[in-house]
Design a protein around this motif. Structure first.
Motif, mmCIF file in Angstrom:
data_model
loop_
_atom_site.group_PDB
_atom_site.id
_atom_site.type_symbol
_atom_site.label_atom_id
_atom_site.label_comp_id
_atom_site.label_asym_id
_atom_site.label_seq_id
_atom_site.Cartn_x
_atom_site.Cartn_y
_atom_site.Cartn_z
ATOM 1 N N ARG A 25 0.701 16.548 -47.382
ATOM 2 C CA ARG A 25 1.285 17.474 -46.903
ATOM 3 C C ARG A 25 2.450 17.982 -47.817
ATOM 4 O O ARG A 25 3.006 16.172 -48.071
ATOM 5 N N MET A 26 3.799 18.259 -47.672
ATOM 6 C CA MET A 26 4.901 18.872 -49.248
ATOM 7 C C MET A 26 5.274 18.519 -48.077
ATOM 8 O O MET A 26 6.289 17.824 -47.085
ATOM 9 N N SER A 185 4.143 18.610 -38.427
ATOM 10 C CA SER A 185 3.926 20.197 -38.588
ATOM 11 C C SER A 185 4.752 21.126 -37.322
ATOM 12 O O SER A 185 5.496 21.270 -37.124
ATOM 13 N N PHE A 189 8.371 22.334 -37.352
ATOM 14 C CA PHE A 189 8.664 23.445 -36.748
ATOM 15 C C PHE A 189 9.010 23.987 -35.445
ATOM 16 O O PHE A 189 9.743 24.417 -35.654
ATOM 17 N N ARG A 192 13.025 23.181 -36.228
ATOM 18 C CA ARG A 192 13.400 24.376 -36.870
ATOM 19 C C ARG A 192 13.570 25.877 -35.780
ATOM 20 O O ARG A 192 14.830 26.123 -36.188
ATOM 21 N N PHE A 193 12.881 25.861 -35.854
ATOM 22 C CA PHE A 193 12.621 26.969 -34.901
ATOM 23 C C PHE A 193 13.870 26.446 -33.726
ATOM 24 O O PHE A 193 14.453 27.997 -32.631
ATOM 25 N N ASP A 196 17.939 28.049 -33.659
ATOM 26 C CA ASP A 196 18.771 29.113 -34.139
ATOM 27 C C ASP A 196 18.403 29.199 -32.377
ATOM 28 O O ASP A 196 17.203 29.724 -32.262
ATOM 29 N N PHE A 199 17.566 33.203 -31.006
ATOM 30 C CA PHE A 199 16.382 33.614 -30.765
ATOM 31 C C PHE A 199 15.512 33.326 -29.798
ATOM 32 O O PHE A 199 14.230 33.758 -29.471
ATOM 33 N N TYR A 203 13.008 35.377 -27.580
ATOM 34 C CA TYR A 203 11.926 35.445 -28.487
ATOM 35 C C TYR A 203 10.828 34.726 -26.986
ATOM 36 O O TYR A 203 9.549 35.378 -27.054
ATOM 37 N N MET B 1 4.694 37.116 -34.609
ATOM 38 C CA MET B 1 5.075 37.245 -35.147
ATOM 39 C C MET B 1 5.698 37.215 -36.388
ATOM 40 O O MET B 1 6.105 37.016 -36.833
ATOM 41 N N PRO B 2 7.216 36.796 -35.743
ATOM 42 C CA PRO B 2 7.721 35.281 -36.586
ATOM 43 C C PRO B 2 7.151 34.169 -36.949
ATOM 44 O O PRO B 2 7.497 32.875 -37.753
ATOM 45 N N LEU B 3 6.046 33.162 -36.553
ATOM 46 C CA LEU B 3 5.159 32.275 -37.022
ATOM 47 C C LEU B 3 4.739 32.681 -38.732
ATOM 48 O O LEU B 3 4.316 31.911 -39.328
ATOM 49 N N PHE B 70 11.000 30.514 -46.598
ATOM 50 C CA PHE B 70 10.229 29.582 -45.163
ATOM 51 C C PHE B 70 10.566 28.734 -44.313
ATOM 52 O O PHE B 70 10.702 28.796 -43.139
ATOM 53 N N PHE B 76 12.993 33.036 -39.215
ATOM 54 C CA PHE B 76 11.876 33.225 -37.399
ATOM 55 C C PHE B 76 12.273 34.840 -37.427
ATOM 56 O O PHE B 76 12.109 35.585 -36.870
ATOM 57 N N ARG B 77 13.272 34.421 -36.897
ATOM 58 C CA ARG B 77 14.539 35.445 -37.279
ATOM 59 C C ARG B 77 14.232 36.940 -37.497
ATOM 60 O O ARG B 77 13.646 38.237 -37.695
ATOM 61 N N PHE B 80 10.609 38.188 -37.966
ATOM 62 C CA PHE B 80 10.967 39.093 -36.474
ATOM 63 C C PHE B 80 10.847 40.643 -36.544
ATOM 64 O O PHE B 80 10.492 41.730 -36.002
ATOM 65 N N ALA B 327 3.060 30.118 -43.195
ATOM 66 C CA ALA B 327 4.254 29.090 -44.066
ATOM 67 C C ALA B 327 5.625 29.043 -43.212
ATOM 68 O O ALA B 327 5.747 28.157 -42.920
ATOM 69 N N PRO B 328 6.323 29.767 -42.655
ATOM 70 C CA PRO B 328 7.341 29.835 -41.428
ATOM 71 C C PRO B 328 6.849 28.991 -40.493
ATOM 72 O O PRO B 328 8.037 28.160 -40.388
ATOM 73 N N PHE B 329 5.565 28.810 -40.065
ATOM 74 C CA PHE B 329 5.633 27.599 -39.203
ATOM 75 C C PHE B 329 5.705 26.006 -39.926
ATOM 76 O O PHE B 329 5.569 25.072 -39.139
ATOM 77 N N ASP B 330 4.738 26.627 -40.794
ATOM 78 C CA ASP B 330 4.751 25.205 -41.885
ATOM 79 C C ASP B 330 5.184 25.625 -43.282
ATOM 80 O O ASP B 330 3.623 25.599 -43.871
ATOM 81 N N PRO B 331 5.984 25.442 -44.015
ATOM 82 C CA PRO B 331 5.890 25.259 -45.504
ATOM 83 C C PRO B 331 5.177 24.874 -46.524
ATOM 84 O O PRO B 331 4.893 25.903 -47.099
#
Lengths: 217, 379
Positions: A25-26, A185, A189, A192-193, A196, A199, A203, B1-3, B70, B76-77, B80, B327-331
């Motif tokens: 993984r990166m 992962s 995620f 990062r999610f 925000d 949002f 969401y 959609m945002p993922l 990403f 995400f926002r 979306f 990639a937004p989920f895991d770049p």
């Protein structure tokens, strides 16, 4: 019913193959690429790096020039890639290669034995051109990067130019079992999610409303 | 959609932003542009409408390298909200398709087959491709023509071609099927083509646009399947079959409105068989495939074959079009090797493998058309 099962199995197989191919993984990346750093024979480029995860095991330099594509006379100088532990100053991994090995796809990948306790420690990777200085050389290897400093952990040193400021364009990877990579992962995620907040709340509320509508219908 | 997300969405909306800020004449002069003006205008309008919902860092986000876009928590926002624009077109298409049902049950199946279709979810919700807009406008125009509102129908077909040019393929055929006299056919054709040309006229004078457009590999795909006849001249297979379909329609299907969706299906099917189409283009044919599958349930098996072979077509592309969409989920997934990369490492000429995949896809499409022909004759 039988057909549905077959379709699900087919899709499952593709997902399985895709995930099993992924044993790494990166970790870090420096994507800016607005300048070139030369590596004439007898010099080196050294890039500082601080991995976030253990088992640091690969560096990909995302932009190099290419003698084949550029239709220049190829240089066959021996080259050395090293991973140096900045604390001890010792070289802990070393790969020797020839400039001829630089691949056509303009990405130069170095894979080495994973460094098991790499998380949070400072290392540098150094690429040295071991050839003799030749002033008549028409072709010098160059690596893409940026001159604007992005991160203080990404200092670049060049034996060819003491005043150099910037960073090479690169990506670093770490190796781990699929289960560990998946956990990393998901954690990454969620972090990062949730940054925000507005949002995330809106969401999540939207998803909840849709689920309720679905259940009512 | 945002993922999920794709760099095309980010760059397309960034171009639309430039279109609005620079003015369209400057934009077409200074940028490598592929789409007609209405596409950029519409996306730019949406972007300005939702500007207050986008993060304040959006202009900086647009100029980031794709991987950093990403990695950014704003992705995400942003993805979306940008892709949200396509949702009314998606639901609208499902609604219009359901109108083609001959009873309530068929309408319900048509609606469901579109809304939950993996190809629609993949191209529109995951990828964020623009193609849903001309797909919606073209099926709406066919519906209006079917409902004896040809002026609006042909006008909308011309507007659909302002987003992507393919609805122009349906224009002459639709005119021939829906109108009995040659005068009416020409009139309806002009109603479709005039708004298209008049909106395109200012940019047609820009040589840069014409050069970019005509030299684009995607624009010339339609000519690639050809037979060499000597002296550097070719018979273009798609054009040949297309003209034959027009002649056949003119002779046998003139005024037969029930054939509108079937002929659209056949024309687009020939296009997919004779060109290396990119995955999002497959959305164009989907409404017509679904309508015929519901009319003739015995076609369902062939429809599933097409969907499976479509998966093979996706695999002929790089990771960003498959697992890389997450990639937004895991770049890290952006460049994760999948089957394409594996083949490229192990097979000397992977293009031969991709050609086999394309051939399988073409075979399933031909099989569907053959099956449809038998089923429609029986009924």
């Amino acid at each position: 019913m039988k057909k549905t099962v077959l379709i699900i199995l087919g899709i499952g197989l593709i997902i399985y193959i895709s995930t099993q191919l992924r044993t790494n993984r990166m970790d870090l990346s420096q994507e800016y690429d607005n300048t070139n750093f030369d590596l004439p024979p007898g010099t080196f480029l050294e890039q500082q790096i601080r991995p976030r995860y253990n088992n640091f095991y690969r560096i990909i330099l995302t932009k190099t020039n290419n003698p084949i594509i550029d239709s220049k006379t190829m240089i066959a100088d021996p080259m050395r890639f090293e991973i140096i532990n900045k604390m001890s100053g010792k070289t802990i991994r070393e790969i020797k290669f020839s400039a001829l090995n630089i691949p056509v796809l303009e990405k130069l990948s170095f894979t080495f034995d994973p460094i098991s306790d790499s998380a949070g420690k400072t290392y540098s990777f150094r690429i040295t051109s071991l050839g003799k200085d030749n002033k008549n050389l028409s072709y010098v290897l160059t690596f893409g990067g940026t001159v604007s400093k992005i991160d203080r952990n990404l200092d670049l040193r060049s034996s060819n130019n003491d005043d150099i400021i910037g960073a090479l364009a690169f990506r670093s990877y770490y190796k781990a079992p699929v289960s560990e990579l998946t956990v990393d992962s998901i954690q990454d995620f969620i972090n990062r999610f949730c940054q925000d907040k507005y949002f995330t709340v809106i969401y999540a509320g939207l998803i909840l409303v849709l689920v309720i509508i679905y259940l009512i219908i | 959609m945002p993922l999920t997300g794709h760099r095309d969405t980010a760059t397309l909306f960034a171009s639309a932003d430039k279109f609005i800020s620079d003015g369209f004449l400057v934009f077409y002069k200074t940028h490598a542009v592929l789409y007609p003006p209405l596409a950029y205008l519409t996306l730019g309008f949406w972007q300005n409408l939702i500007r207050f919902l986008l993060p304040s860092s959006y202009p900086q986000w647009q100029s980031l390298p794709i991987l950093y876009q990403f990695i950014s928590f704003s992705s995400f926002r942003i993805f979306f909200l940008l892709k949200l624009f396509y949702l009314p077109f998606d639901i609208g298409t499902a609604f219009i398709i359901s109108k083609f049902g001959r009873n309530f049950r068929e309408s319900k199946i048509l609606f469901t087959l579109w809304i939950f279709n993996p190809i629609v979810l993949y191209t529109t919700s995951m990828w964020g491709s623009l193609d849903i807009i001309p797909t919606f406008l073209s099926i709406l125009s066919i519906y209006l023509i079917y409902k004896k509102k040809p002026v609006w129908g042909f006008f909308l077909l011309g507007i659909a071609a302002q987003f992507k040019l393919w609805p122009l393929l349906l224009l002459p055929l639709t005119a021939v099927i829906s109108q009995k006299s040659l005068r009416q056919q020409i009139k309806m054709f002009l109603i479709g083509i005039i708004p298209f040309i008049s909106m395109l006229l200012p940019v047609l004078t820009k040589p840069d646009y014409l050069t970019t457009f005509t030299s684009s590999e995607r624009s010339t795909l339609i000519n690639n399947a050809s037979i060499y006849i000597g002296f550097s001249q070719y018979i273009y297979i798609f054009l040949l079959i297309y003209l034959l379909i027009i002649f056949y329609t003119e002779n046998f299907y003139k005024g037969k409105m029930a054939m509108l969706t079937a002929i659209s299906l056949i024309v687009l099917a020939i296009f997919y068989i004779t060109s290396a189409y990119t995955p999002q283009w497959f959305l164009w044919i989907l409404p017509y495939l679904i309508i015929q599958t519901v009319y003739y349930p015995q076609l369902f098996k062939s429809f599933v074959y097409i969907c499976i072979s479509y998966l093979l077509v996706i695999l002929t592309y790089d990771a960003p079009l498959s697992i890389g969409l997450f990639a937004p989920f895991d770049p890290s997934l952006l460049n994760t090797p999948i089957l394409k990369e594996l083949f490229e490492r192990t097979v000397v000429d992977p293009n031969k493998i991709w050609s086999v995949f394309r051939t399988i896809n073409a075979a399933t499409i031909i099989w569907f058309i053959y099956h449809w022909r038998i089923a429609s004759k029986k009924s």
